[in-house]
Design a protein around this motif. Structure first.
Motif, PDB file in Angstrom:
ATOM      1  N   VAL A  80       0.641  -1.203  -0.016  1.00 23.27           N
ATOM      2  CA  VAL A  80      -0.073  -0.077   0.203  1.00 23.27           C
ATOM      3  C   VAL A  80       0.785   1.349   0.101  1.00 23.27           C
ATOM      4  O   VAL A  80       0.632   2.246  -0.781  1.00 23.27           O
ATOM      5  N   GLN A  81       1.909   1.261   0.880  1.00 19.85           N
ATOM      6  CA  GLN A  81       2.835   2.211   0.831  1.00 19.85           C
ATOM      7  C   GLN A  81       3.429   2.941  -0.263  1.00 19.85           C
ATOM      8  O   GLN A  81       3.479   3.974  -0.759  1.00 19.85           O
ATOM      9  N   ASN A 101       2.779   1.650  -3.524  1.00 16.15           N
ATOM     10  CA  ASN A 101       1.746   2.095  -4.689  1.00 16.15           C
ATOM     11  C   ASN A 101       1.447   3.547  -4.373  1.00 16.15           C
ATOM     12  O   ASN A 101       1.161   4.256  -5.537  1.00 16.15           O
ATOM     13  N   ARG A 102       1.289   4.010  -3.252  1.00 20.33           N
ATOM     14  CA  ARG A 102       0.669   5.351  -2.884  1.00 20.33           C
ATOM     15  C   ARG A 102       1.885   6.112  -3.291  1.00 20.33           C
ATOM     16  O   ARG A 102       1.622   7.279  -3.742  1.00 20.33           O
ATOM     17  N   ILE A 103       3.117   5.805  -3.172  1.00 22.99           N
ATOM     18  CA  ILE A 103       4.221   6.678  -3.411  1.00 22.99           C
ATOM     19  C   ILE A 103       4.536   6.917  -4.651  1.00 22.99           C
ATOM     20  O   ILE A 103       4.639   7.956  -5.536  1.00 22.99           O
ATOM     21  N   ARG A 151       2.120   5.376  -7.383  1.00 19.32           N
ATOM     22  CA  ARG A 151       0.999   5.235  -8.165  1.00 19.32           C
ATOM     23  C   ARG A 151       1.370   4.019  -8.977  1.00 19.32           C
ATOM     24  O   ARG A 151       0.870   4.187 -10.309  1.00 19.32           O
TER      25      ARG A 151
END
Length: 242
Positions: free
Chosen positions: A50-51, A53-55, A57
């Motif tokens: 999650v971390q 992918n958030r950084i 995208r």
């Protein structure tokens, strides 16, 4: 902004929630690759996925894996291939470092290093190699160490595992190239910068560079490295070219 040089490349990374494995996942995402990371801790791998992918995208999936179990390792690569729509690169980055000196180290501690740093690399290389030979292309990246060439006082078993990884990579690089499979062995120097190691791995994949690749140590620790000439000679002797 990093160039998206590896768009469409599908990468599976063991040890992807910490250290070099995590930084390598970030570097591949930045280069546009699709990434699957594996770790024995399912909750941790989920959180890191999650971390990251958030950084960036990017397209990254997190999967459980026990690299010391051949069947579970194969299941990890099966799942990564299914989730990513194929597989082009496998990075064996899972690693256990020593916590005691050789004489104080327990048999359990030694076996953990051997199982993760060597046996798992052999397993991952074999499973990935079979897949890649069948599809006619692929890249295996194994994480060795400069102390796999020169050895390190106080880390005898760890040094032994990394010596073996260097030897394994040399043999596989020579043996699988004609079958379309590139094998790179990355040897970070003492106190390595994970970012630099990750960038080196991505560069090797982008340029299909196989063989042994030594990554310089952090400049702050450079005085702790063996003399560069001695290091080159040691590497040359191991590869049979000096």
């Amino acid at each position: 902004m990093p160039r998206k040089t590896l768009v469409g490349t599908r990468v599976a990374i063991t040890g992807g929630t910490y250290g070099i494995g995590k930084e390598t996942a970030l570097a591949f995402l930045a280069a546009g690759a699709d990434v699957a990371i594996g770790d024995a801790d399912a909750g941790k791998v989920r959180a890191i996925t999650v971390q990251l992918n958030r950084i960036h995208r990017g397209n990254m999936v997190g999967l459980p894996v026990d690299v010391t179990d051949c069947a579970r390792f194969a299941e990890f690569l099966d799942a990564a291939e299914y989730r990513l729509g194929g597989l082009d690169v496998v990075v064996n980055a899972a690693d256990i470092e020593p916590t005691e000196s050789f004489l104080m180290e327990t048999e359990w501690d030694s076996n953990r290093q051997i199982d993760t740093n060597l046996r798992a690399v052999i397993t991952g290389s074999r499973i990935a190699g079979i897949r890649f030979v069948e599809q006619g292309h692929g890249h295996i990246v194994n994480i060795g160490s400069a102390i796999g060439v020169t050895a390190a006082l106080g880390a005898a078993v760890y040094s032994a595992t990394k010596h073996a990884v260097v030897g394994l990579g040399t043999a596989l690089h020579r043996g699988l190239a004609e079958q379309g499979v590139t094998v790179s062995t990355i040897a970070p120097g003492y106190a390595p910068d994970p970012d630099m190691v990750a960038d080196t791995i991505v560069d090797c994949v982008a340029h299909r560079r196989g063989g042994l690749v030594v990554v310089p140590p952090n400049a702050w620790f450079r005085s702790g490295m063996p003399d560069p000439v001695r290091l080159r000679l040691a590497i040359g002797r191991m590869l049979g070219i000096m």
